[in-house]
Design a protein around this motif. Structure first.
Motif, PDB file in Angstrom:
ATOM      1  N   VAL A  87      13.027  14.146  16.991  1.00  0.00           N
ATOM      2  CA  VAL A  87      14.331  13.712  17.490  1.00  0.00           C
ATOM      3  C   VAL A  87      14.843  13.161  15.512  1.00  0.00           C
ATOM      4  CG1 VAL A  87      14.989  11.739  18.687  1.00  0.00           C
ATOM      5  CG2 VAL A  87      13.636  13.573  19.465  1.00  0.00           C
ATOM      6  N   ALA A  88      14.441  12.487  15.149  1.00  0.00           N
ATOM      7  CA  ALA A  88      15.054  11.972  13.754  1.00  0.00           C
ATOM      8  C   ALA A  88      16.042  13.265  12.908  1.00  0.00           C
ATOM      9  CB  ALA A  88      13.847  11.326  12.741  1.00  0.00           C
ATOM     10  N   GLY A  89      14.956  13.824  13.333  1.00  0.00           N
ATOM     11  CA  GLY A  89      15.366  14.994  11.832  1.00  0.00           C
ATOM     12  C   GLY A  89      16.367  16.435  12.173  1.00  0.00           C
ATOM     13  N   SER A  90      16.402  17.006  13.611  1.00  0.00           N
ATOM     14  CA  SER A  90      17.716  17.397  14.434  1.00  0.00           C
ATOM     15  C   SER A  90      18.907  17.124  14.568  1.00  0.00           C
ATOM     16  CB  SER A  90      17.150  17.391  16.239  1.00  0.00           C
ATOM     17  OG  SER A  90      17.114  15.778  16.474  1.00  0.00           O
ATOM     18  N   ILE A 139       6.069  15.107   9.158  1.00  0.00           N
ATOM     19  CA  ILE A 139       6.746  15.973   8.552  1.00  0.00           C
ATOM     20  C   ILE A 139       7.520  17.086   9.144  1.00  0.00           C
ATOM     21  CG2 ILE A 139       6.384  17.572   6.245  1.00  0.00           C
ATOM     22  CD1 ILE A 139       4.559  15.632   5.021  1.00  0.00           C
ATOM     23  N   THR A 140       6.181  17.415   9.735  1.00  0.00           N
ATOM     24  CA  THR A 140       6.593  18.917  10.031  1.00  0.00           C
ATOM     25  C   THR A 140       7.781  18.501  11.301  1.00  0.00           C
ATOM     26  OG1 THR A 140       4.546  19.735  10.768  1.00  0.00           O
ATOM     27  CG2 THR A 140       5.448  20.664  12.377  1.00  0.00           C
ATOM     28  N   GLY A 141       7.409  17.275  12.171  1.00  0.00           N
ATOM     29  CA  GLY A 141       9.121  17.525  13.334  1.00  0.00           C
ATOM     30  C   GLY A 141      10.354  17.220  12.404  1.00  0.00           C
ATOM     31  N   LEU A 142      10.319  16.450  11.332  1.00  0.00           N
ATOM     32  CA  LEU A 142      11.445  16.558  10.422  1.00  0.00           C
ATOM     33  C   LEU A 142      11.694  17.915   9.712  1.00  0.00           C
ATOM     34  CD1 LEU A 142      10.988  13.402   7.865  1.00  0.00           C
ATOM     35  CD2 LEU A 142      11.780  13.289   9.346  1.00  0.00           C
ATOM     36  N   VAL A 143      10.923  18.350   9.701  1.00  0.00           N
ATOM     37  CA  VAL A 143      10.987  20.172   9.255  1.00  0.00           C
ATOM     38  C   VAL A 143      12.054  20.845  10.585  1.00  0.00           C
ATOM     39  CG1 VAL A 143      10.139  22.239   8.139  1.00  0.00           C
ATOM     40  CG2 VAL A 143      10.063  19.917   6.916  1.00  0.00           C
ATOM     41  N   THR A 144      10.947  20.266  11.426  1.00  0.00           N
ATOM     42  CA  THR A 144      11.565  21.066  12.540  1.00  0.00           C
ATOM     43  C   THR A 144      12.830  20.991  12.640  1.00  0.00           C
ATOM     44  OG1 THR A 144       9.148  21.088  13.310  1.00  0.00           O
ATOM     45  CG2 THR A 144      10.974  21.362  15.090  1.00  0.00           C
ATOM     46  N   VAL A 181       9.937  20.897  22.566  1.00  0.00           N
ATOM     47  CA  VAL A 181      10.213  20.038  23.317  1.00  0.00           C
ATOM     48  C   VAL A 181      11.145  19.414  22.917  1.00  0.00           C
ATOM     49  CG1 VAL A 181       9.472  18.654  25.133  1.00  0.00           C
ATOM     50  CG2 VAL A 181       8.901  20.664  25.480  1.00  0.00           C
ATOM     51  N   ALA A 182      10.422  18.772  21.508  1.00  0.00           N
ATOM     52  CA  ALA A 182      11.456  17.970  20.889  1.00  0.00           C
ATOM     53  C   ALA A 182      12.468  18.258  20.104  1.00  0.00           C
ATOM     54  CB  ALA A 182      10.415  17.395  19.834  1.00  0.00           C
ATOM     55  N   LEU A 183      12.417  19.559  20.457  1.00  0.00           N
ATOM     56  CA  LEU A 183      13.772  20.163  19.328  1.00  0.00           C
ATOM     57  C   LEU A 183      14.870  19.749  20.209  1.00  0.00           C
ATOM     58  CD1 LEU A 183      15.315  21.376  17.179  1.00  0.00           C
ATOM     59  CD2 LEU A 183      14.390  23.582  17.695  1.00  0.00           C
ATOM     60  N   ALA A 184      14.312  20.385  21.744  1.00  0.00           N
ATOM     61  CA  ALA A 184      15.565  20.385  22.483  1.00  0.00           C
ATOM     62  C   ALA A 184      15.951  19.104  22.801  1.00  0.00           C
ATOM     63  CB  ALA A 184      14.783  21.109  23.863  1.00  0.00           C
ATOM     64  N   ILE A 185      15.278  17.683  23.252  1.00  0.00           N
ATOM     65  CA  ILE A 185      15.133  16.858  23.092  1.00  0.00           C
ATOM     66  C   ILE A 185      16.408  16.613  21.908  1.00  0.00           C
ATOM     67  CG2 ILE A 185      14.592  14.198  23.178  1.00  0.00           C
ATOM     68  CD1 ILE A 185      12.051  15.470  24.063  1.00  0.00           C
ATOM     69  N   GLY A 186      15.936  16.900  20.971  1.00  0.00           N
ATOM     70  CA  GLY A 186      16.638  16.012  19.684  1.00  0.00           C
ATOM     71  C   GLY A 186      18.091  17.079  19.632  1.00  0.00           C
ATOM     72  N   LEU A 187      18.060  18.037  19.579  1.00  0.00           N
ATOM     73  CA  LEU A 187      20.193  18.518  20.201  1.00  0.00           C
ATOM     74  C   LEU A 187      20.572  18.381  21.451  1.00  0.00           C
ATOM     75  CD1 LEU A 187      18.749  22.645  19.816  1.00  0.00           C
ATOM     76  CD2 LEU A 187      19.490  21.262  18.219  1.00  0.00           C
ATOM     77  N   ALA A 188      20.073  18.490  22.404  1.00  0.00           N
ATOM     78  CA  ALA A 188      20.372  17.591  23.922  1.00  0.00           C
ATOM     79  C   ALA A 188      20.925  15.962  23.152  1.00  0.00           C
ATOM     80  CB  ALA A 188      19.713  17.175  24.709  1.00  0.00           C
ATOM     81  N   LEU A 189      20.608  15.003  22.430  1.00  0.00           N
ATOM     82  CA  LEU A 189      20.564  13.970  22.657  1.00  0.00           C
ATOM     83  C   LEU A 189      22.009  14.250  21.463  1.00  0.00           C
ATOM     84  CD1 LEU A 189      17.328  11.864  22.243  1.00  0.00           C
ATOM     85  CD2 LEU A 189      18.736  12.070  24.036  1.00  0.00           C
ATOM     86  N   ASN A 190      21.649  14.620  20.535  1.00  0.00           N
ATOM     87  CA  ASN A 190      23.130  14.691  19.442  1.00  0.00           C
ATOM     88  C   ASN A 190      24.234  15.857  19.715  1.00  0.00           C
ATOM     89  OD1 ASN A 190      21.726  12.799  17.038  1.00  0.00           O
ATOM     90  ND2 ASN A 190      20.144  13.852  17.683  1.00  0.00           N
ATOM     91  N   GLY A 191      23.890  16.650  21.013  1.00  0.00           N
ATOM     92  CA  GLY A 191      24.977  17.591  21.055  1.00  0.00           C
ATOM     93  C   GLY A 191      25.339  18.715  20.927  1.00  0.00           C
ATOM     94  N   GLY A 192      23.848  19.152  20.446  1.00  0.00           N
ATOM     95  CA  GLY A 192      24.090  20.505  19.723  1.00  0.00           C
ATOM     96  C   GLY A 192      23.375  21.677  20.941  1.00  0.00           C
ATOM     97  N   ILE A 193      23.753  21.508  22.037  1.00  0.00           N
ATOM     98  CA  ILE A 193      23.411  22.695  23.041  1.00  0.00           C
ATOM     99  C   ILE A 193      24.203  22.832  24.183  1.00  0.00           C
ATOM    100  CG2 ILE A 193      21.043  22.310  23.339  1.00  0.00           C
ATOM    101  CD1 ILE A 193      20.226  24.396  23.843  1.00  0.00           C
ATOM    102  N   HIS A 194      24.416  23.255  25.138  1.00  0.00           N
ATOM    103  CA  HIS A 194      25.580  23.151  25.876  1.00  0.00           C
ATOM    104  C   HIS A 194      24.919  24.313  26.888  1.00  0.00           C
ATOM    105  CE1 HIS A 194      27.967  21.034  23.340  1.00  0.00           C
ATOM    106  NE2 HIS A 194      28.304  21.317  22.764  1.00  0.00           N
ATOM    107  N   SER A 195      25.421  24.641  28.000  1.00  0.00           N
ATOM    108  CA  SER A 195      25.030  25.103  29.586  1.00  0.00           C
ATOM    109  C   SER A 195      24.865  26.353  29.118  1.00  0.00           C
ATOM    110  CB  SER A 195      25.913  24.661  29.898  1.00  0.00           C
ATOM    111  OG  SER A 195      27.341  25.207  30.375  1.00  0.00           O
TER     112      SER A 195
END
Length: 248
Positions: A87-90, A139-144, A181-195
């Motif tokens: 979530v932080a790295g996204s 570290i895995t999360g930050l890279v992801t 799942v974490a990447l989806a949350i990170g992208l959604a929180l930062n406006g990185g994916i739309h409908s």
């Protein structure tokens, strides 16, 4: 519409190929998808497209194993820090700096391919597992979050725990599912994916599953070791191209 057909065909073929690799080796779908799509579209777009194919194929791998509950108990600290790091790295993926994200994606592919081909297997003593799992997960999360690649350093770490084959496959499925799942949350929180991105990602599940089915059929007809080496060499070349692209 016609102008988009070549890109649509390339994206569909990419997920079929990524599914095929996963069918043969048991992993590699996000890595292949991000590597190829990173050369075709923005990394944040590529990350959005891989969410549903990655989630569906990894949940399939996750629930097929024998000891999910025990693995969750054993690995939960790593899973928690994967979520935090992702979530932080996204913010890097969604920040709009295409050159930085493309270079980071290329470096991640090169590191993973080179390490897997050249490094000696690690062994983490049981007494250190709980301590080591926290930075590995972070570290895995930050890279992801920054690249959409789930494998560094999670895969070498999980391989170092002495798990039998079935447990290792299930542990990888757990790690990849949580990362997705974490990447989806990170992208959604930062406006990185739309409908429209969600719809495209859902539709791409079909070629990914088709590729997996073909990969499983050909797994018994080829040498997994040779296939794995060719796969890693392909990732290495692709990663070098992405990492060096901003210089040209």
């Amino acid at each position: 519409m016609g102008q988009n057909l070549p890109l649509l065909a390339a994206v569909t073929a990419t997920f079929f190929l990524a599914g095929l690799v996963k069918g043969v080796t048991g992993m590699g779908l996000p890595t292949v998808a991000m590597g190829i799509l990173g050369a075709l579209v923005l990394p944040v777009t590529a990350a959005g497209l891989l969410l549903m194919p990655s989630f569906v194929t990894n949940v399939w791998q996750l629930v097929a194993g024998p000891r999910l509950g025990l693995l969750v108990v054993r690995l939960w600290p790593m899973m928690v820090t994967i979520v935090v790091g992702t979530v932080a790295g996204s913010e890097l993926l969604t920040g709009g700096n295409t050159e930085t994200t493309t270079t980071a994606l290329g470096i991640a592919l090169v590191v993973y391919a080179a390490y897997t081909m050249l490094a000696r297997p690690l062994s983490v003593p049981g007494r250190l597992e709980r301590v080591v799992s926290l930075p590995v997960g972070l570290i895995t999360g930050l890279v992801t979050g920054g690249t959409g690649i789930f494998v560094i350093p999670a895969v070498p770490y999980l391989q170092s725990l002495g798990l039998d084959r079935d447990d290792l496959v299930q542990a990888l499925g757990l790690s990849f599912t949580i990362s997705t799942v974490a990447l989806a949350i990170g992208l959604a929180l930062n406006g990185g994916i739309h409908s429209s991105g969600w719809l495209a990602s859902i539709l791409l599940v079909v070629p990914a599953l088709a590729g997996m089915a073909v990969g499983k059929m050909i797994r018994t007809r080829i040498s997994p070791l040779v296939f794995r080496r060719l796969f890693l060499l392909f990732l290495l070349v692709l990663g070098l191209e992405l990492a060096l692209r901003p210089l040209f």
